[in-house]
Design a protein around this motif. Structure first.
Motif, PDB file in Angstrom:
ATOM      1  N   ILE A  76      46.153  52.962  60.498  1.00 22.24           N
ATOM      2  CA  ILE A  76      44.576  54.016  60.275  1.00 22.24           C
ATOM      3  C   ILE A  76      43.606  53.646  61.886  1.00 22.24           C
ATOM      4  CG2 ILE A  76      42.112  55.289  59.714  1.00 22.24           C
ATOM      5  CD1 ILE A  76      44.238  54.683  56.595  1.00 22.24           C
ATOM      6  N   GLU A  77      43.187  52.199  61.600  1.00 19.56           N
ATOM      7  CA  GLU A  77      42.813  51.496  62.744  1.00 19.56           C
ATOM      8  C   GLU A  77      43.375  51.676  63.823  1.00 19.56           C
ATOM      9  OE1 GLU A  77      39.346  48.841  63.860  1.00 19.56           O
ATOM     10  OE2 GLU A  77      39.680  50.299  62.111  1.00 19.56           O
ATOM     11  N   ARG A  78      44.608  51.469  64.258  1.00 23.82           N
ATOM     12  CA  ARG A  78      45.276  51.768  65.299  1.00 23.82           C
ATOM     13  C   ARG A  78      45.456  53.434  66.094  1.00 23.82           C
ATOM     14  NH1 ARG A  78      48.909  48.032  63.754  1.00 23.82           N
ATOM     15  NH2 ARG A  78      50.127  49.623  62.996  1.00 23.82           N
ATOM     16  N   ASN A  79      45.557  54.319  64.890  1.00 16.23           N
ATOM     17  CA  ASN A  79      44.940  55.517  64.701  1.00 16.23           C
ATOM     18  C   ASN A  79      44.447  56.229  65.801  1.00 16.23           C
ATOM     19  OD1 ASN A  79      44.613  58.485  64.242  1.00 16.23           O
ATOM     20  ND2 ASN A  79      46.455  58.416  64.796  1.00 16.23           N
ATOM     21  N   GLY A  80      43.107  56.041  65.397  1.00 16.29           N
ATOM     22  CA  GLY A  80      41.189  55.459  66.095  1.00 16.29           C
ATOM     23  C   GLY A  80      41.324  57.068  65.396  1.00 16.29           C
ATOM     24  N   CYS A  81      41.858  58.513  65.451  1.00 19.89           N
ATOM     25  CA  CYS A  81      40.517  59.200  64.637  1.00 19.89           C
ATOM     26  C   CYS A  81      40.291  58.933  63.649  1.00 19.89           C
ATOM     27  CB  CYS A  81      41.959  60.286  65.305  1.00 19.89           C
ATOM     28  SG  CYS A  81      43.163  60.523  67.233  1.00 19.89           S
ATOM     29  N   PHE A  82      40.281  58.300  62.400  1.00 23.91           N
ATOM     30  CA  PHE A  82      39.878  58.838  61.656  1.00 23.91           C
ATOM     31  C   PHE A  82      38.918  57.797  61.143  1.00 23.91           C
ATOM     32  CE2 PHE A  82      43.867  61.375  61.411  1.00 23.91           C
ATOM     33  CZ  PHE A  82      43.763  63.016  61.167  1.00 23.91           C
ATOM     34  N   SER A  83      37.872  57.825  60.930  1.00 26.09           N
ATOM     35  CA  SER A  83      36.881  56.784  59.338  1.00 26.09           C
ATOM     36  C   SER A  83      37.599  56.999  58.358  1.00 26.09           C
ATOM     37  CB  SER A  83      35.788  56.713  59.548  1.00 26.09           C
ATOM     38  OG  SER A  83      35.619  58.302  58.944  1.00 26.09           O
ATOM     39  N   ILE A  84      37.614  55.891  57.258  1.00 28.00           N
ATOM     40  CA  ILE A  84      37.789  55.483  55.816  1.00 28.00           C
ATOM     41  C   ILE A  84      36.572  56.192  55.334  1.00 28.00           C
ATOM     42  CG2 ILE A  84      39.118  54.412  54.539  1.00 28.00           C
ATOM     43  CD1 ILE A  84      40.665  52.639  56.457  1.00 28.00           C
ATOM     44  N   GLU A  85      36.683  57.000  54.352  1.00 24.86           N
ATOM     45  CA  GLU A  85      35.182  56.575  54.091  1.00 24.86           C
ATOM     46  C   GLU A  85      35.126  56.379  52.171  1.00 24.86           C
ATOM     47  OE1 GLU A  85      32.836  59.925  55.564  1.00 24.86           O
ATOM     48  OE2 GLU A  85      34.055  59.244  56.833  1.00 24.86           O
ATOM     49  N   LYS A  86      36.540  56.457  52.174  1.00 20.01           N
ATOM     50  CA  LYS A  86      37.020  55.870  50.461  1.00 20.01           C
ATOM     51  C   LYS A  86      38.319  55.047  50.566  1.00 20.01           C
ATOM     52  CE  LYS A  86      33.983  58.697  47.598  1.00 20.01           C
ATOM     53  NZ  LYS A  86      33.351  58.406  46.689  1.00 20.01           N
ATOM     54  N   MET A  87      38.336  53.790  49.794  1.00 16.83           N
ATOM     55  CA  MET A  87      39.249  53.896  48.950  1.00 16.83           C
ATOM     56  C   MET A  87      39.930  53.009  47.682  1.00 16.83           C
ATOM     57  SD  MET A  87      42.891  52.701  50.918  1.00 16.83           S
ATOM     58  CE  MET A  87      42.654  53.248  52.525  1.00 16.83           C
ATOM     59  N   GLU A  88      39.921  54.028  47.430  1.00 21.33           N
ATOM     60  CA  GLU A  88      39.462  53.414  45.679  1.00 21.33           C
ATOM     61  C   GLU A  88      40.951  53.426  45.390  1.00 21.33           C
ATOM     62  OE1 GLU A  88      35.966  54.572  43.728  1.00 21.33           O
ATOM     63  OE2 GLU A  88      34.745  55.193  46.438  1.00 21.33           O
ATOM     64  N   ILE A  89      40.577  52.490  44.772  1.00 25.27           N
ATOM     65  CA  ILE A  89      42.156  52.602  43.180  1.00 25.27           C
ATOM     66  C   ILE A  89      41.900  53.347  41.567  1.00 25.27           C
ATOM     67  CG2 ILE A  89      42.801  50.460  40.890  1.00 25.27           C
ATOM     68  CD1 ILE A  89      42.500  48.360  43.295  1.00 25.27           C
ATOM     69  N   LEU A  90      42.445  54.292  41.750  1.00 25.35           N
ATOM     70  CA  LEU A  90      42.327  55.553  40.654  1.00 25.35           C
ATOM     71  C   LEU A  90      43.039  54.186  39.111  1.00 25.35           C
ATOM     72  CD1 LEU A  90      44.521  58.310  42.454  1.00 25.35           C
ATOM     73  CD2 LEU A  90      42.106  57.465  42.049  1.00 25.35           C
ATOM     74  N   HIS A  91      42.405  54.732  38.255  1.00 23.62           N
ATOM     75  CA  HIS A  91      43.128  54.601  37.299  1.00 23.62           C
ATOM     76  C   HIS A  91      43.089  55.191  35.553  1.00 23.62           C
ATOM     77  CE1 HIS A  91      41.103  50.410  37.254  1.00 23.62           C
ATOM     78  NE2 HIS A  91      40.143  51.466  38.472  1.00 23.62           N
ATOM     79  N   PRO A  92      44.554  55.445  35.666  1.00 25.82           N
ATOM     80  CA  PRO A  92      45.079  56.642  35.171  1.00 25.82           C
ATOM     81  C   PRO A  92      45.115  56.325  33.680  1.00 25.82           C
ATOM     82  CG  PRO A  92      46.767  55.022  35.948  1.00 25.82           C
ATOM     83  CD  PRO A  92      46.127  54.800  36.469  1.00 25.82           C
ATOM     84  N   THR A  93      45.093  57.642  32.935  1.00 24.11           N
ATOM     85  CA  THR A  93      45.425  57.207  31.152  1.00 24.11           C
ATOM     86  C   THR A  93      46.524  56.834  30.885  1.00 24.11           C
ATOM     87  OG1 THR A  93      46.070  60.082  30.873  1.00 24.11           O
ATOM     88  CG2 THR A  93      44.190  58.407  31.046  1.00 24.11           C
ATOM     89  N   ILE A  94      48.076  57.492  31.391  1.00 27.30           N
ATOM     90  CA  ILE A  94      49.490  56.590  31.046  1.00 27.30           C
ATOM     91  C   ILE A  94      49.636  55.418  32.270  1.00 27.30           C
ATOM     92  CG2 ILE A  94      51.976  56.882  31.361  1.00 27.30           C
ATOM     93  CD1 ILE A  94      50.677  60.355  31.431  1.00 27.30           C
ATOM     94  N   THR A  95      49.853  53.907  31.700  1.00 30.62           N
ATOM     95  CA  THR A  95      50.490  52.499  31.982  1.00 30.62           C
ATOM     96  C   THR A  95      51.320  52.494  31.826  1.00 30.62           C
ATOM     97  OG1 THR A  95      48.542  51.789  30.624  1.00 30.62           O
ATOM     98  CG2 THR A  95      48.081  52.028  33.176  1.00 30.62           C
ATOM     99  N   SER A  96      51.837  51.594  32.502  1.00 31.02           N
ATOM    100  CA  SER A  96      53.010  50.912  31.782  1.00 31.02           C
ATOM    101  C   SER A  96      52.434  49.922  30.192  1.00 31.02           C
ATOM    102  CB  SER A  96      53.769  50.102  32.952  1.00 31.02           C
ATOM    103  OG  SER A  96      53.065  49.323  33.531  1.00 31.02           O
ATOM    104  N   GLN A  97      51.272  49.217  30.409  1.00 30.33           N
ATOM    105  CA  GLN A  97      51.385  49.147  29.268  1.00 30.33           C
ATOM    106  C   GLN A  97      51.297  50.080  28.021  1.00 30.33           C
ATOM    107  OE1 GLN A  97      50.201  46.051  28.134  1.00 30.33           O
ATOM    108  NE2 GLN A  97      50.823  44.609  29.968  1.00 30.33           N
TER     109      GLN A  97
END
Lengths: 353, 353
Positions: free
Chosen positions: B263-284
């Motif tokens: 994304i940095e190399r492309n240069g046209c976008f800023s990163i507004e969010k980068m968040e880990i999702l927490h689904p209810t179905i997990t391997s646990q």
């Protein structure tokens, strides 16, 4: 329309439509060069074109290519050499159209971004003012539905023993004509909202010349013959007569006068052109063709098979269209002495204040 | 993706993806309210949204509805009550996607005009600056192709006896990583042209957390197990070993660090969010579920069946996925001790001068 590319498919049996589209190419090209307000759209970097009732191709691809060529020519004529816009083409047809086939046969080196739009063109399909050119060929003769009265046993317009309005009671013809007027009004109203001011609408359609009775239209005679074949099958007990009574084709061949009156009432479009097309394939030119009955039967089958199958099932199809093919051969003189004219109308979206 | 709505179809086996999309809904809604430059688009009466890699639904419809709700909320927050724009939603996937199914299952009372766009999102699909929001979930992990070297017998990256990069030579992993970098760069370049300045791109994707080796990713373990099952069938003579050697999955689970660098190399976008999702179905959470092997097997089958069928034919499918289902049950502890994280990235198209 019958999908795929088999013997009875639309794509294998739409050469007649292609011939008409070819006959319209020059008129369409001239209309774009003369009438499209390209400078009005110069704030837009994209020209959006829609083909309404596109079926599965390839005719739609030829028609779109012709339109885009004319727009490029227009841009060059206006000195916009470095500003040739991008094109986005929307292919519209009913949701039941085979879009998978359409998409897989898109020309590989096309000059446009493409999109498919499912839905009836008698309602809204696109955002306000978002289209610059709308094209529709061989589609507006299909009504949104069979007129209600025609299927109502208690109505004087009940169309017993026929599947079409030819040789039917006046009430039947009036019900078809009223449905067509209502549909065409809705069609124009939706397009008036979707087409940008100065944009064009190109309609290619079979029609009844003013003053010519329904009974002298070859298309009408052909659909009436199909009804006779179904009634013959009912008499032989192959299908029930009641089932034939409840089947009607949602088709109406408008007269130019009727269409012009509806456009006038709508008020949002000026008529730039209304020209008769001169295809190379005519009922006259077919006279010396062997198997002309079969050729015409295949053509009508590609257009109507879906409707007939949905009502009667597919077991009767081959027998019906075999007898239809023979009937066309036997009564070919009726077709030669009649005619259906094809028109190209170019309408321009008026600029409203 | 497997079309239709049968036992092994994508639409019947994409509840896990839906769970992730649900987990992303709030983040997406907040990002639109916080970051979408709606006033910048106020000259446009239409907001255009695209879902890239939409498959056949219904997940795409839920995701689009969530986005449109957030835009309406944003308009209301900005006092644009009377100027709620029209929406046009473009559903994109490969040309071979079942658009007929997609179109026939469009929500009847939708608040948007819809269009299908066939083609690979690694190339251009839309006109310049024509989109305001692009969404893509569970799609960018699919590469545009299997890296060439991996299928080249003379290359040190030849992936003999495996269908995936896990437990393969470093050269194989590098070839996959390089293909992903090239594809992601092309993806960003195309979107940078298509998205209007100030527009947003929402990416939901499974990824490898920084610093975690490939071997600790549950998705990687699952695809490796599928390869082992194919090799077991080769050893039993059910498929040829050579055929397995020539089959590789075009899938790569990028790390967040790798993605951020591209994304940095492309240069046209800023990163507004980068968040880990927490689904209810997990391997646990699956541990206590009976038939978890079958559930996971169905899930992987829906995503990979098309590729496997095209290479090996459909005769082996049931046997392969039966043994796969048993292998997952037997080695479930491996999956529980690993994980795949899902991220939601919100990028904003920078305004260029």
């Amino acid at each position: 329309m019958k999908s795929g590319d088999g013997l009875h498919s639309y794509s294998s049996n739409s050469y007649f439509q292609r011939d008409i589209i070819n006959a319209a190419n020059q008129i369409v090209g001239e209309a774009i060069v003369e009438s499209l307000d390209i400078l009005k759209f110069s704030h837009s970097t994209t020209i959006r074109v829609a083909d309404l009732g596109c079926s599965v191709g390839p005719n739609t691809f030829f028609a779109m290519e012709n339109i885009l060529e004319a727009i490029e020519l227009k841009c060059q004529n206006q000195g916009l050499h470095s500003q040739i816009p991008e094109f986005q083409v929307f292919f519209n047809d009913h949701t039941s159209n085979d879009f998978n086939s359409l998409f897989s046969s898109l020309p590989p080196n096309r000059r446009y971004h493409s999109a498919g739009v499912p839905g009836s063109f008698y309602s809204r399909l696109f955002p306000n003012h978002s289209l610059h050119i709308v094209h529709s060929s061989f589609s507006i003769q299909w009504l949104s539905r069979v007129p209600k009265k025609v299927e109502d046993r208690s109505s004087p317009a009940w169309n017993k023993g026929r599947i079409y309005y030819l040789s039917a009671a006046d009430e039947v013809v009036e019900a078809y004509s009223a449905q067509c007027a209502e549909d065409t009004a809705r069609f124009l109203q939706a397009r008036a909202q979707e087409i940008a001011d100065g944009g064009l609408m190109i309609l290619i359609f079979p029609a009844r010349p003013d003053g010519i009775p329904h009974s002298q239209l070859s298309a009408n005679i052909l659909f009436d013959m199909l009804g006779c074949c179904l009634m013959d099958m009912a008499k032989k007990g192959i299908v029930s007569e009641e089932k034939v009574d409840m089947f009607n084709l949602p088709l109406y061949f408008i007269s130019v006068q009727e269409l012009e009156a509806i456009i006038e009432r709508n008020g949002c479009f000026s008529i730039e052109k209304m020209e008769i097309l001169h295809p190379t394939i005519t009922s006259q030119s077919l006279i010396s063709t062997p198997h002309k009955g079969q050729a015409i039967s295949f053509h009508i089958r590609a257009a109507t098979e879906g409707l007939i199958k949905a009502h009667f099932g597919d077991a009767i199809l081959d027998q019906l269209f075999d007898s239809y093919s023979r009937k066309i051969e036997d009564e070919y003189s009726l077709i030669v002495s009649s005619k259906t004219l094809h028109y190209c109308a170019v309408l321009k979206r008026k600029t409203m204040n």
